[in-house]
Design an enzyme around this catalytic site. Structure first.
Site, PDB file in Angstrom:
ATOM      1  N   ASP A  45       0.186  -1.581  -0.212  1.00 53.12           N
ATOM      2  CA  ASP A  45      -0.026  -0.013  -0.138  1.00 53.12           C
ATOM      3  C   ASP A  45       0.947   1.263   0.014  1.00 53.12           C
ATOM      4  OD1 ASP A  45      -1.832  -1.681  -0.262  1.00 53.12           O
ATOM      5  OD2 ASP A  45      -2.425  -1.212   2.011  1.00 53.12           O
ATOM      6  N   TYR A  48       2.266   1.938  -3.259  1.00 53.44           N
ATOM      7  CA  TYR A  48       1.268   1.956  -4.352  1.00 53.44           C
ATOM      8  C   TYR A  48       0.698   3.845  -4.096  1.00 53.44           C
ATOM      9  CZ  TYR A  48      -3.199   2.625  -7.077  1.00 53.44           C
ATOM     10  OH  TYR A  48      -4.344   2.559  -7.253  1.00 53.44           O
ATOM     11  N   ASP A  49       0.816   4.092  -2.365  1.00 49.35           N
ATOM     12  CA  ASP A  49       0.333   5.615  -2.613  1.00 49.35           C
ATOM     13  C   ASP A  49       1.519   6.360  -3.400  1.00 49.35           C
ATOM     14  OD1 ASP A  49      -1.869   4.549  -1.313  1.00 49.35           O
ATOM     15  OD2 ASP A  49      -1.102   4.694   0.987  1.00 49.35           O
ATOM     16  N   SER A  95     -14.519   7.825  -3.995  1.00 48.31           N
ATOM     17  CA  SER A  95     -13.790   7.452  -2.819  1.00 48.31           C
ATOM     18  C   SER A  95     -13.455   8.624  -1.328  1.00 48.31           C
ATOM     19  CB  SER A  95     -12.689   7.312  -3.914  1.00 48.31           C
ATOM     20  OG  SER A  95     -10.898   7.056  -3.281  1.00 48.31           O
ATOM     21  N   LEU A  96     -12.562   8.624  -1.240  1.00 51.90           N
ATOM     22  CA  LEU A  96     -12.149   9.650  -0.416  1.00 51.90           C
ATOM     23  C   LEU A  96     -10.617   9.843  -0.218  1.00 51.90           C
ATOM     24  CD1 LEU A  96     -13.658   7.572   3.335  1.00 51.90           C
ATOM     25  CD2 LEU A  96     -14.114   9.916   1.660  1.00 51.90           C
ATOM     26  N   GLU A 126     -15.670   7.556  11.782  1.00 53.47           N
ATOM     27  CA  GLU A 126     -16.034   6.163  11.725  1.00 53.47           C
ATOM     28  C   GLU A 126     -14.347   5.240  11.641  1.00 53.47           C
ATOM     29  OE1 GLU A 126     -18.813   5.577   7.964  1.00 53.47           O
ATOM     30  OE2 GLU A 126     -20.112   6.871   8.975  1.00 53.47           O
ATOM     31  N   LYS A 128     -12.121   3.298   8.953  1.00 49.29           N
ATOM     32  CA  LYS A 128     -12.132   2.299   7.963  1.00 49.29           C
ATOM     33  C   LYS A 128     -11.807   0.969   7.205  1.00 49.29           C
ATOM     34  CE  LYS A 128      -9.798   4.144   3.312  1.00 49.29           C
ATOM     35  NZ  LYS A 128      -9.538   3.519   2.948  1.00 49.29           N
ATOM     36  N   ASP A 130     -11.269  -2.233   6.195  1.00 46.52           N
ATOM     37  CA  ASP A 130     -10.232  -2.506   4.952  1.00 46.52           C
ATOM     38  C   ASP A 130     -10.387  -3.565   4.696  1.00 46.52           C
ATOM     39  OD1 ASP A 130      -8.305  -1.970   3.238  1.00 46.52           O
ATOM     40  OD2 ASP A 130      -6.599  -2.750   5.010  1.00 46.52           O
ATOM     41  N   ARG A 149     -18.449  -2.080  -6.327  1.00 48.01           N
ATOM     42  CA  ARG A 149     -17.807  -0.963  -6.678  1.00 48.01           C
ATOM     43  C   ARG A 149     -16.475  -0.977  -7.531  1.00 48.01           C
ATOM     44  NH1 ARG A 149     -13.713   2.697  -3.578  1.00 48.01           N
ATOM     45  NH2 ARG A 149     -12.387   1.493  -4.132  1.00 48.01           N
ATOM     46  N   TYR A 250     -22.706   1.656   6.418  1.00 47.35           N
ATOM     47  CA  TYR A 250     -22.033   2.830   6.188  1.00 47.35           C
ATOM     48  C   TYR A 250     -22.582   3.899   5.735  1.00 47.35           C
ATOM     49  CZ  TYR A 250     -18.206   2.096   3.314  1.00 47.35           C
ATOM     50  OH  TYR A 250     -17.091   1.552   2.408  1.00 47.35           O
ATOM     51  N   LYS A 315     -16.630  12.146   8.377  1.00 52.20           N
ATOM     52  CA  LYS A 315     -17.331  12.890   7.628  1.00 52.20           C
ATOM     53  C   LYS A 315     -18.215  13.917   8.466  1.00 52.20           C
ATOM     54  CE  LYS A 315     -18.140   8.247   5.788  1.00 52.20           C
ATOM     55  NZ  LYS A 315     -19.242   7.230   5.843  1.00 52.20           N
ATOM     56  N   LYS A 339      -5.892   8.059   7.153  1.00 51.68           N
ATOM     57  CA  LYS A 339      -4.836   6.871   6.747  1.00 51.68           C
ATOM     58  C   LYS A 339      -3.941   6.643   8.318  1.00 51.68           C
ATOM     59  CE  LYS A 339      -4.700   4.793   2.703  1.00 51.68           C
ATOM     60  NZ  LYS A 339      -4.804   4.093   2.058  1.00 51.68           N
ATOM     61  N   CYS A 439      23.609 -28.522  15.669  1.00 54.85           N
ATOM     62  CA  CYS A 439      23.614 -26.854  16.310  1.00 54.85           C
ATOM     63  C   CYS A 439      24.368 -26.210  15.546  1.00 54.85           C
ATOM     64  CB  CYS A 439      23.161 -27.002  17.013  1.00 54.85           C
ATOM     65  SG  CYS A 439      23.322 -25.972  18.763  1.00 54.85           S
ATOM     66  N   CYS A 442      27.021 -25.633  19.180  1.00 53.09           N
ATOM     67  CA  CYS A 442      27.356 -26.440  20.072  1.00 53.09           C
ATOM     68  C   CYS A 442      27.726 -27.594  18.983  1.00 53.09           C
ATOM     69  CB  CYS A 442      27.247 -26.848  20.899  1.00 53.09           C
ATOM     70  SG  CYS A 442      25.079 -28.530  20.890  1.00 53.09           S
ATOM     71  N   CYS A 457      17.998 -29.295  19.599  1.00 53.29           N
ATOM     72  CA  CYS A 457      19.014 -29.343  19.358  1.00 53.29           C
ATOM     73  C   CYS A 457      19.693 -30.986  20.799  1.00 53.29           C
ATOM     74  CB  CYS A 457      20.123 -27.939  20.562  1.00 53.29           C
ATOM     75  SG  CYS A 457      21.872 -28.551  21.121  1.00 53.29           S
ATOM     76  N   CYS A 464      25.821 -26.880  25.815  1.00 53.65           N
ATOM     77  CA  CYS A 464      24.968 -26.024  24.204  1.00 53.65           C
ATOM     78  C   CYS A 464      25.269 -24.250  25.042  1.00 53.65           C
ATOM     79  CB  CYS A 464      23.837 -26.688  24.094  1.00 53.65           C
ATOM     80  SG  CYS A 464      23.443 -25.649  22.535  1.00 53.65           S
TER      81      CYS A 464
HETATM   82  S1  IVH Z   1     -17.444   6.891   3.310  1.00 59.76           S
HETATM   83  C1  IVH Z   1     -18.099   9.014  -0.452  1.00 59.76           C
HETATM   84  N1  IVH Z   1     -17.181   4.981   5.409  1.00 59.76           N
HETATM   85  O1  IVH Z   1     -13.087   3.739   1.814  1.00 59.76           O
HETATM   86  C2  IVH Z   1     -17.965   8.568   0.886  1.00 59.76           C
HETATM   87  N2  IVH Z   1     -15.602   4.454   3.553  1.00 59.76           N
HETATM   88  O2  IVH Z   1     -11.227   5.374   0.002  1.00 59.76           O
HETATM   89  C3  IVH Z   1     -16.881   6.964   0.751  1.00 59.76           C
HETATM   90  N3  IVH Z   1     -14.428   2.727   3.381  1.00 59.76           N
HETATM   91  O3  IVH Z   1     -14.734   3.762  -0.839  1.00 59.76           O
HETATM   92  C4  IVH Z   1     -17.505   5.879   0.924  1.00 59.76           C
HETATM   93  N4  IVH Z   1     -15.015   2.646   5.284  1.00 59.76           N
HETATM   94  O4  IVH Z   1     -14.662   1.680   0.536  1.00 59.76           O
HETATM   95  C5  IVH Z   1     -16.436   5.397   3.933  1.00 59.76           C
HETATM   96  N5  IVH Z   1     -16.843   3.675   7.791  1.00 59.76           N
HETATM   97  C6  IVH Z   1     -16.391   3.925   5.812  1.00 59.76           C
HETATM   98  C7  IVH Z   1     -15.555   3.457   5.181  1.00 59.76           C
HETATM   99  C8  IVH Z   1     -15.116   3.302   4.086  1.00 59.76           C
HETATM  100  C9  IVH Z   1     -14.070   1.599   4.470  1.00 59.76           C
HETATM  101  C10 IVH Z   1     -13.693   2.357   2.374  1.00 59.76           C
HETATM  102  C11 IVH Z   1     -15.231   2.456   1.171  1.00 59.76           C
HETATM  103  C12 IVH Z   1     -14.595   3.555   0.392  1.00 59.76           C
HETATM  104  C13 IVH Z   1     -12.632   3.870   0.586  1.00 59.76           C
HETATM  105  C14 IVH Z   1     -12.526   5.003   0.475  1.00 59.76           C
END
Ligand code: IVH
Length: 679
Positions: A45, A48-49, A95-96, A126, A128, A130, A149, A250, A315, A339, A439, A442, A457, A464
């Site tokens: 990850d 990737y980021d 996405s976020l 909330e 997040k 995974d 998705r 959620y 949120k 994150k 071993c 020893c 051993c 030893c």
């Molecule tokens: S809200 C517009 N709430 O994280 C809001 N997402 O990187 C979009 N995810 O696509 C989602 N826990 O797959 C929301 N409590 C949570 C979440 C959550 C995990 C995931 C979800 C989303 C991704 C965004």
């Protein structure tokens, strides 16, 4: 906060810049495909980021280069893979944007205030999860569609599989059922189920044998997320059913036939009323400071959960405010993902070395190219035992996926098979791993019994060097003889200086001996001698434990000592008499009896006795021995006929111990009414 990952400089030459953008997109697309379609990432990850951040930086500097299909503009993988019908989301699944620290959270709030200068925001915090984002459509309360998705616009129709996920209701409950509603949330696999699944899959692979007598490498899942995704995207829903998948809801994607909720708080209340599981750790947060504190709290507590979270989501609750803030590219401005630092990374396995444990076990560990995980540089990882290495099929030179869990030593999850060095014929360059036959300390032969996972051993701990040193360290440690003035390093120095070869030698040390050690001046010498002297009064249970006899742990040592009371009674006891003590049993009984019957060990006991050790049990605080000895209990919830403390006292009186938290070794969980999270 961990250091910012390095972002490469943006090339100034336009051609070089365009080439770099192409290269980054190619790598990100490949990674998306592996992650979303194959459920088998080869990029961590963090890596990737870093690539995505670099691409975004170049695109921001040179907006000409932005294309609608750039990975910065889309979510996930584009194509629904073969086998599932496409499902177009009536409203895109967004996405976020990410924040990595309190400053970035504050910057997010500032951007929102730039648009709504006079607004006061209430936040919902909330976790997040995974897992795998899902959109579930209900018509007149009945589940009619479950879709992944995908790229946010179009996902895969996985309705049949979604029906076998725990916590996904087939029909909604309550009396406020809308005409049509889409519930969004996350499918996840509990971490414990993920581990079990990987163990099963590698055990399966180990059973198969190649022509050359080796076993094929198991295709293991990298993490619970991939495991959940792979389990959900099975062609046959019966396969999905066998996997332990769960769902946290959620969000309401849209609702028809009743007003939209006016806030996230209200949305979650409705979702709950319809029969979904909302994560219990959701919290309403009045200020941004509260939000930051919430994120930090869960960053520290993430490993308490039996599911993986990779951050928190903050949120803005009010729906009008949400609408006014709107969406930029693919991210709503009203929400942000905080994150956590990543806990996985990839690196190269350079060498497998072996430590010898106190009881002679050969403990293999990995020597790795140093890599940063969550702000800590990792160079070594435990490998448990030979079987574990062979099950995962780890080979020298492999690129491996590494994971840190809490404070625990890092673990190698799996090799990245795609990156394994191969010879001209396509065979792995490195052979399958095997433990040394002798071993490394020893030179004595190594023994491994069929029914045991560990190899040993065959030398006695007194002969030893590696074992002797561990033995001495154990003897002086807290819980054993607790000789404060002689720590681990002093043990090593005493042994290296040829002054101490076994525990009895400690009691013959003089001030002159200690003065030869580095850093030992009068005060320290006096302290060491005093604590050695004091240790002579430790009860027999402590001594038995300190002697480091295989299978004789702290608790068993105390049970045995309390039962026999005195070393001479114990020395005269038969194997059966020892084994018959509740909580002891035949394996410990044999190990202890054999140890005590050995002439060298008897001589050691006599030397300890001659040095003035007490060798009687501490009768003042005996552990009750009874039918429940050796078994552990946790009580949760309301009991019918007793209070919890009463029941706990009754269990303890029968020899049971009351555990403080649920762990692998817990033998019984007694749950009454309204049992809590322990259940
Ligand atoms: S809200 C517009 N709430 O994280 C809001 N997402 O990187 C979009 N995810 O696509 C989602 N826990 O797959 C929301 N409590 C949570 C979440 C959550 C995990 C995931 C979800 C989303 C991704 C965004």
């Amino acid at each position: 906060m961990p250091a910012e990952p390095q972002t490469s400089a943006i090339p100034t030459d336009p051609t070089a810049r365009a080439a770099r953008v192409d290269e980054l997109r190619r790598q990100l697309e490949r990674a998306n495909y592996e992650y979303y379609i194959l459920d088998n990432p080869t990029l961590s990850d963090a890596d990737y980021d870093a690539l995505l951040r670099e691409l975004r930086a170049i695109e921001e500097a040179d907006p000409e280069l932005v294309t609608p299909d750039s990975p910065t503009q889309r979510v996930g993988a584009q194509v629904p893979s073969a086998g599932f019908a496409a499902h177009r989301h009536p409203r895109p699944m967004l996405s976020l944007a990410n924040a990595r620290n309190a400053e970035e959270l504050a910057a997010w709030e500032k951007r929102a205030h730039n648009i709504l200068p006079d607004a006061t925001f209430t936040y919902v915090g909330e976790l997040k999860i995974d897992g795998l984002a899902m959109a579930l459509t209900y018509e007149r309360g009945r589940l009619v569609m479950g879709a992944t998705r995908g790229d946010g616009i179009e996902g895969e129709d996985v309705t049949a599989n979604v029906r076998v996920v725990h916590d996904i209701p087939h029909t909604l409950t309550g009396d406020d059922i809308p005409e049509r509603v889409e519930i969004r949330g996350e499918i996840y696999m509990p971490a414990s189920s993920f581990e079990r699944l990987n163990e099963e899959m590698s055990a399966e692979a180990a059973k198969r044998v190649n022509d050359d007598g080796t076993s094929p490498a198991a295709k293991l899942y990298a993490n619970p997320r991939n495991s959940a995704a792979g389990s959900l995207r099975q062609k046959d829903w019966r396969m999905t059913k066998g996997r332990n998948l769960h769902f946290f809801a959620y969000q309401i994607g849209y609702v028809e036939g009743q007003p939209e909720p006016t806030s996230q708080v209200e949305a979650l209340a409705r979702i709950r009323a319809w029969g979904f599981v909302v994560n219990p750790n959701v919290q309403v947060l009045p200020t941004l400071d509260d939000a930051a504190a919430y994120c930090l709290e869960w960053q520290g507590r993430r490993f308490e959960l039996d599911y993986e979270i990779d951050g928190c989501v903050i949120k803005i609750s009010d729906r009008h405010q949400q609408e006014e803030l709107g969406v930029v590219a693919r991210d709503p401005r009203w929400a942000i993902a905080y994150k956590f630092p990543p806990i996985q990374a990839t690196t190269v396995l350079r060498e497998i070395r072996v430590n010898i444990g106190r009881t002679g076990t050969l403990n293999p560990y990995a020597v790795l190219d140093p890599v940063n995980i969550g702000g800590v540089t990792v160079k070594h990882a435990t490998l448990h035992n030979e079987e574990d290495i062979q099950r995962k099929d780890l080979r020298i030179g492999d690129t491996v996926l590494l994971q840190r869990a809490g404070d625990v030593i890092p673990q190698i999850v799996k090799p990245i098979l795609e990156k394994r060095p191969l010879d001209g014929e396509g065979n792995p360059v490195a052979p399958q791993y095997a433990l040394p036959r002798v071993c490394p300390s020893c030179g004595a032969p190594v023994r491994k019994d069929e029914e045991e996972v560990m190899a040993y051993c065959t030398n006695d701990m007194a002969h030893c060097p590696a074992q002797t040193l561990e033995w001495l360290r154990h003897y002086v440690s807290r819980g054993a003889m607790d000789i404060m003035g002689v720590g681990e390093e002093v043990c090593a120095a005493l042994y290296a200086a040829d002054l101490v070869h076994d525990p009895a030698d400690l009691y013959h040390l003089t001030a002159d001996d200690l003065a030869t050690l580095e850093g030992f001046k009068a005060k320290r010498i006096a302290n060491a001698l005093k604590s050695i002297e004091e240790s002579k009064q430790r009860p027999l249970g402590k001594l038995l434990f300190a002697l480091g006899i295989r299978h004789v742990g702290e608790k068993v040592a105390r049970i045995v000592a309390d039962r026999f009371g005195d070393i001479d009674v114990l020395l005269a006891a038969s194997q059966d008499e020892i084994a018959d003590i509740p909580g002891v049993g035949p394996i410990i009984g044999e190990s202890l009896h054999t140890w005590l019957a050995n002439d060298e060990h008897r001589a050691l006991i006599e030397r300890l006795r001659a040095a003035g050790l007490r060798m009687t049990a501490d009768q003042s605080a005996p552990i009750p021995v009874g039918p429940l000895t050796g078994q552990s209990f946790i009580l949760t919830g309301r009991l019918e006929h007793q209070t919890r403390p009463q029941a706990e006292a009754a269990l303890a009186a029968l020899g049971g111990t009351i555990a403080s938290s649920v762990s692998k070794t817990l033998s019984h969980l007694i749950a009454g009414a309204d049992a809590g999270s322990k259940l």
